[in-house]
Design a protein around this motif. Structure first.
Motif, PDB file in Angstrom:
ATOM      1  N   UNK A   1       0.832  -1.203   0.000  1.00  0.00           N
ATOM      2  CA  UNK A   1       0.000   0.000   0.000  1.00  0.00           C
ATOM      3  C   UNK A   1       0.870   1.258   0.000  1.00  0.00           C
ATOM      4  N   UNK A   2       1.939   1.262   0.779  1.00  0.00           N
ATOM      5  CA  UNK A   2       2.862   2.393   0.783  1.00  0.00           C
ATOM      6  C   UNK A   2       3.487   2.576  -0.596  1.00  0.00           C
ATOM      7  N   UNK A   3       3.856   1.455  -1.228  1.00  0.00           N
ATOM      8  CA  UNK A   3       4.466   1.522  -2.553  1.00  0.00           C
ATOM      9  C   UNK A   3       3.484   2.059  -3.580  1.00  0.00           C
ATOM     10  N   UNK A   4       2.221   1.692  -3.478  1.00  0.00           N
ATOM     11  CA  UNK A   4       1.212   2.205  -4.401  1.00  0.00           C
ATOM     12  C   UNK A   4       1.067   3.718  -4.254  1.00  0.00           C
ATOM     13  N   UNK A   5       1.025   4.177  -3.006  1.00  0.00           N
ATOM     14  CA  UNK A   5       0.940   5.617  -2.762  1.00  0.00           C
ATOM     15  C   UNK A   5       2.173   6.333  -3.300  1.00  0.00           C
ATOM     16  N   UNK A   6       3.352   5.774  -3.034  1.00  0.00           N
ATOM     17  CA  UNK A   6       4.585   6.388  -3.511  1.00  0.00           C
ATOM     18  C   UNK A   6       4.702   6.373  -5.022  1.00  0.00           C
ATOM     19  N   UNK A   7       4.299   5.267  -5.656  1.00  0.00           N
ATOM     20  CA  UNK A   7       4.375   5.176  -7.121  1.00  0.00           C
ATOM     21  C   UNK A   7       3.437   6.189  -7.762  1.00  0.00           C
ATOM     22  N   UNK A   8       2.238   6.339  -7.214  1.00  0.00           N
ATOM     23  CA  UNK A   8       1.313   7.323  -7.755  1.00  0.00           C
ATOM     24  C   UNK A   8       1.850   8.735  -7.634  1.00  0.00           C
ATOM     25  N   UNK A   9       2.439   9.047  -6.487  1.00  0.00           N
ATOM     26  CA  UNK A   9       3.001  10.382  -6.291  1.00  0.00           C
ATOM     27  C   UNK A   9       4.182  10.619  -7.221  1.00  0.00           C
ATOM     28  N   UNK A  10       4.984   9.585  -7.451  1.00  0.00           N
ATOM     29  CA  UNK A  10       6.123   9.707  -8.358  1.00  0.00           C
ATOM     30  C   UNK A  10       5.656  10.046  -9.772  1.00  0.00           C
ATOM     31  N   UNK A  11       4.667   9.323 -10.253  1.00  0.00           N
ATOM     32  CA  UNK A  11       4.134   9.600 -11.592  1.00  0.00           C
ATOM     33  C   UNK A  11       3.542  11.007 -11.646  1.00  0.00           C
ATOM     34  N   UNK A  12       2.827  11.389 -10.594  1.00  0.00           N
ATOM     35  CA  UNK A  12       2.258  12.730 -10.556  1.00  0.00           C
ATOM     36  C   UNK A  12       3.297  13.818 -10.550  1.00  0.00           C
ATOM     37  N   UNK A  13       4.428  13.582  -9.875  1.00  0.00           N
ATOM     38  CA  UNK A  13       5.495  14.580  -9.816  1.00  0.00           C
ATOM     39  C   UNK A  13       6.097  14.846 -11.186  1.00  0.00           C
ATOM     40  N   UNK A  14       6.200  13.807 -12.012  1.00  0.00           N
ATOM     41  CA  UNK A  14       6.825  13.971 -13.321  1.00  0.00           C
ATOM     42  C   UNK A  14       5.822  14.308 -14.420  1.00  0.00           C
ATOM     43  N   UNK A  15       4.531  14.156 -14.157  1.00  0.00           N
ATOM     44  CA  UNK A  15       3.523  14.493 -15.168  1.00  0.00           C
ATOM     45  C   UNK A  15       2.722  15.727 -14.787  1.00  0.00           C
ATOM     46  N   UNK A  16       2.934  16.254 -13.583  1.00  0.00           N
ATOM     47  CA  UNK A  16       2.130  17.382 -13.115  1.00  0.00           C
ATOM     48  C   UNK A  16       2.227  18.603 -14.002  1.00  0.00           C
ATOM     49  N   UNK A  17       3.430  18.892 -14.515  1.00  0.00           N
ATOM     50  CA  UNK A  17       3.608  20.075 -15.357  1.00  0.00           C
ATOM     51  C   UNK A  17       2.860  19.958 -16.675  1.00  0.00           C
ATOM     52  N   UNK A  18       2.508  18.739 -17.079  1.00  0.00           N
ATOM     53  CA  UNK A  18       1.825  18.531 -18.359  1.00  0.00           C
ATOM     54  C   UNK A  18       0.302  18.536 -18.231  1.00  0.00           C
TER      55      UNK A  18
END
Length: 445
Positions: free
Chosen positions: A284-301
């Motif tokens: 569950x922690x990894x799912x939260x972290x993976x989602x945040x990671x993707x959001x960090x790199x796609x947020x500007x788009x």
């Protein structure tokens, strides 16, 4: 060969800027270590050492671990403003390592008393409360102005990677080697981070064009004129001079009251609903972290004005966090946390990059300390309240409370965007970067 071709093949920022790469790696190590200890200790309390009030005990531990960011805000601002940033970062990491390593040896020699676990959590959190705002303040000293957006993305992605690494390893290490293994790995990571920071090169901040632009009309605030750095101000004066940003921060602080409760709810949901082990908490922690990671790199788009994007993401988070309360299951919880993490990453990139450009350099040490304090102020309260509720309500009910609590915050942020309209600054000298950042993709200011 035209000039566009080499630019298109540029290496990632952490590779073409070795100093930033080292400091970013140090941030990754420190945040992963801190996250590993927090998640590991909470699972240790819920799954092994806690008594009948394990919800309250884990909530109290998280409260203690988040108090320094709030209580030390003014002290951190003065330290970051008055001392070389490389020194502050290296010393903070080294002190955390010096605390964790002896405690690890003590834990291996015998049982670690509960007060010692709380004390270590407090000490590591205090060091992290200095490290994080100092690193954010140091970004302009490590990269060029054109790389600030990319640097912000990497910096914010660290929390996601820390969630993936620290959140994954913490419960697994507790299941396999107990709490002593967690503390030993944390101490090693902090000491390595101190060495990496000490080997990096920081350049002096330029101090030019530091006056913030008014988010409503794009004019230069402060009246100092012509790139003259503003005099250092108190924390109250900093926020008083940034009314729009202050309201945004208050909205996100209110949202954090419900979003940060996930760190209490996840272990309780794993034990009480899924009836599983530390490996599930790690997933569950990894799912939260993976989602945040993707959001960090796609947020500007993500298209749209920052306020519109933020309110939409909060609405999606409300649905995602409440869903496991309506439909229990491993897949539901993992998917919901991944979506919630993505929303957190998008919000972080869009708003921190905005703050980097609107806040003058002279105010950045104080501002980012205030930002961390405001956003973290509700974390201790959230941990305590949801931990205590966890002893009386089921974990599924806690999920529904989280989702319902985010709805009015999303509406408040959307209402704020309609009144302040920070996305239409007047174009003038030096306004191009801010106008581009505030204006939706495909539009002109």
């Amino acid at each position: 060969m035209n000039a566009a071709a080499p630019r298109g093949r540029r290496l990632p920022l952490v590779l073409r800027n070795p100093s930033f790469g080292r400091v970013w790696t140090a941030q990754l190590l420190t945040q992963a270590a801190g996250r590993m200890f927090q998640v590991g200790a909470v699972w240790w309390l819920v799954g092994f050492a806690g008594g009948e009030r394990r919800g309250l005990e884990s909530g109290l531990f998280l409260m203690v671990s988040t108090l320094p960011a709030v209580a030390l805000a003014s002290v951190v601002a003065r330290v970051v403003a008055r001392h070389a940033h490389r020194t502050v970062l290296a010393v903070a990491a080294a002190v955390a390592g010096a605390v964790a390593v002896p405690v690890a040896l003590w834990a291996y020699a015998g049982d670690l008393p509960m007060p010692a676990v709380y004390a270590v959590g407090l000490a590591l959190a205090a060091c992290q409360a200095v490290f994080d705002p100092c690193l954010t303040t140091s970004v302009p000293e490590l990269v060029e102005d054109t790389d600030i957006e990319a640097a912000t993305g990497f910096e914010l992605s660290t929390q996601s990677l820390a969630g993936l690494g620290g959140g994954l390893l913490g419960p697994l290490l507790v299941d396999s080697g107990g709490l002593p293994a967690v503390v030993a790995v944390c101490g090693t990571a902090y000491l390595l981070a101190a060495l990496l920071v000490a080997s990096a090169r920081f350049r002096h901040a330029t101090g030019t064009s530091d006056a913030p632009q008014d988010p409503q009309d794009g004019s230069m605030a402060g009246g100092e004129g012509h790139g003259t750095p503003a005099a250092p101000r108190t924390l109250r004066q900093i926020l008083a001079g940034l009314p729009f940003i202050r309201r945004v921060l208050l909205c996100f602080a209110a949202a954090n009251l419900f979003t940060t409760a996930v760190y209490v709810v996840m272990p309780l949901y794993t034990r009480g609903v899924l009836h599983s082990t530390g490996s599930t908490v790690a997933t569950l922690e990894a799912a939260l972290g993976a989602g945040t990671l993707v959001g960090s790199f796609t947020g500007a788009r993500v298209p749209g004005r920052p306020i519109a994007v933020g309110s939409a993401c909060l609405t999606v988070m409300a649905v995602a966090l409440g869903l496991p309360g309506l439909r229990a299951g491993h897949a539901t919880a993992i998917g919901a946390l991944a979506v919630a993490g993505w929303c957190v990453g998008v919000i972080g990139v869009r708003f921190v990059a905005l703050f980097q450009r609107l806040v003058p350099t002279a105010d950045k040490p104080g501002f980012f300390a205030v930002m961390q304090a405001l956003l973290g102020a509700t974390f201790p309260l959230s941990s305590l309240v949801f931990g205590a509720l966890g002893d009386h309500l089921g974990a599924r009910a806690l999920c529904l409370v989280q989702g319902a609590g985010l709805v009015p915050v999303a509406l408040a942020l959307w209402w704020l965007g309609g009144r302040a309209r920070p996305d239409a600054p007047r174009t003038g000298p030096g306004d191009a970067a801010t106008a581009a950042h505030l204006t939706p993709a495909g539009e002109t200011s």
